[in-house]
Scaffold this active site. Structure first.
Site, PDB file in Angstrom:
ATOM      1  CB  SER A  14      39.046  20.354  31.873  1.00 38.81           C
ATOM      2  OG  SER A  14      37.963  20.719  32.703  1.00 38.81           O
ATOM      3  N   GLY A 174      43.869  32.297  52.531  1.00 37.90           N
ATOM      4  CA  GLY A 174      43.408  33.523  51.901  1.00 37.90           C
ATOM      5  C   GLY A 174      43.648  33.585  50.409  1.00 37.90           C
ATOM      6  CG  HIS A 425      28.242  58.106  31.014  1.00 39.82           C
ATOM      7  ND1 HIS A 425      29.168  58.485  31.962  1.00 39.82           N
ATOM      8  CD2 HIS A 425      27.092  58.782  31.301  1.00 39.82           C
ATOM      9  CE1 HIS A 425      28.622  59.374  32.770  1.00 39.82           C
ATOM     10  NE2 HIS A 425      27.368  59.567  32.389  1.00 39.82           N
TER      11      HIS A 425
END
Length: 434
Positions: A14, A174, A425
């Site tokens: 990249s 982790g 909502h």
């Protein structure tokens, strides 16, 4: 082959692609040298194949929760052959597009292994190329743990090229890579155990968001073992054994090492001792991306910046502008949005920490009422009521929303002004904006 250029960039990931294309568009004569596939880690062994797998895993995870709740029929099965074919086709199309863009910009693409043999000099297959500016964009590679049987483990490069799913895996590490591999493969039907030597997973993120992310991993059925450094990996009669301690051994088909990455610095060659490194082992650079060796610059994962694809692309373009166009400063890393593609995703911007978060909430999304896995959402705001400086999200769509939050934070909004916007909502964003 031409031997003299305005700039030579080593590495076609990249950062290197971005620098080469923008420098060429500014009228400079540029050569890009790549020893493997164009696109680097992101396209071939990272972001792209991971996101394609995650897309399938996300759909399966949502469906399985509804199935276990009795609302949908049996879970669909993954056709790994067709998935791998689709993945390969997409990756190849991206490589072709990069090649075309380099050609259109007038960049000389050289597919070979490069080595610095003197300041301003690069050697490939015995031929010497010269440029007053050399750019290292050589990326990094996974590092396996120093333990007995480490050679029996798979790294993230290998995992993203699996063509068949194992029945059970153990993941060492982790961080966001380990957690992403855990979430994706658990959703695909693999039994997953995640082992980390830290007290929690996702330590790259603020503690509150990471804790919710960990609970969601566990809700998927992933066994998370914290505070543990495995002793060894050994072959067993029907697979592998991960030895956690004298009393505990995990029997699995594969062990995955997600234990960090290191920069690719082989290209430094004879100049290695003349270039300063940081304590992390990456190249030390200044605000002009220049190393301690004048005329030698570094961008991407081999440099002392945030190892993320958007940062690499931005830094490549910025360096091209600094050298051949209008000067601009590197992007402030505190404005970089980051995401762990777990299920649901964890996203943050602004480098929040627990003591900086002044408002937060953990909640169950409406969809949890229909799903047996009952994932949790979370949002947190850092800074102060007068100036919000960070946002943390755990929710479906967090990987999209956090980028918009990054743009919002550039203006350091006050909390009261943010409340004047009305959310959708029902959604988690409604809770944050209310």
């Amino acid at each position: 082959m031409d031997t003299d250029y305005d700039a030579i960039v080593i590495g076609g990931g990249s950062a290197g692609l971005s620098f080469a294309r923008h420098a060429a568009q500014l009228g400079r004569k540029v050569a890009l040298i790549e020893r493997a596939e164009l696109g680097g880690t992101c396209v071939n062994r990272g972001c792209v194949p991971k996101k394609l797998l995650w897309t399938v895993a996300d759909a399966l995870q949502r469906g399985s929760g509804l199935t276990r709740a009795g609302l949908l029929g049996p879970n669909p099965q993954v056709d790994m052959e067709r998935l791998c074919a689709a993945r390969g086709k997409k990756i190849e199309s991206i490589r072709h597009s990069y090649r075309d863009k380099l050609h259109e910009a007038g960049v000389a693409l050289i597919e070979d292994t490069a080595e610095l043999t003197a300041p301003g000099e690069v050697t490939i297959s015995g031929q010497r190329l010269h440029a007053p500016r050399i750019v290292l964009a050589t990326g990094g590679h996974p590092v396996k743990p120093k333990m007995e049987g480490a050679d029996l483990t798979c790294d993230s490069d290998e995992v993203l090229n699996w063509t068949a799913l194992p029945g059970a895996i153990a993941i060492i590490g982790g961080g966001y890579i380990g957690c992403e591999m855990a979430a994706i493969h658990a959703a695909l039907g693999v039994r997953v155990t995640l082992v980390t030597d830290t007290d929690r997973v996702l330590t790259e993120f603020s503690e509150a968001a990471a804790r919710v992310g960990q609970r969601n991993l566990e809700a998927q059925g992933i066994r998370v073992i914290t505070g543990c450094t495995p002793d060894a990996v050994r072959r067993s009669k029907d697979g592998l054994e991960l030895v956690l301690d004298s009393e505990t051994t995990l029997r699995v088909d594969r062990v995955v090492a997600a234990t960090g990455r290191a920069p690719n610095l082989e290209a430094l060659g004879a100049l290695k001792d003349r270039v300063a490194l940081t304590d992390k082992g990456v190249l030390k650079i200044d605000d002009s991306f220049e190393t301690s060796l004048p005329g030698l610059h570094a961008v991407g994962d081999c440099a002392d910046r945030l190892p993320l694809t958007p940062v690499a692309s931005s830094d490549g373009e910025t360096l091209a502008m600094q050298l051949f166009g209008t000067h601009r400063a590197p992007v402030d890393l505190s404005h970089v949005a980051t995401t762990a593609f777990v299920l649901p995703p964890v996203g943050e911007v602004g480098q929040p920490s627990s003591d900086a978060i002044f408002e937060e909430a953990t909640l169950s999304p409406l969809s949890a009422a229909l799903r047996a896995d009952a994932p949790q959402d979370y949002w947190g705001l850092g800074g102060s009521e007068a100036a919000v400086t960070s946002v943390s999200l755990v929710a479906e769509g967090a990987h999209e929303a956090i980028a918009w939050a990054a743009q919002l934070l550039l203006h350091r909004p006050d909390r009261e002004t943010m409340r004047r916007a009305i959310g959708v909502h029902p959604s988690t964003s409604e809770e944050l904006m209310g």
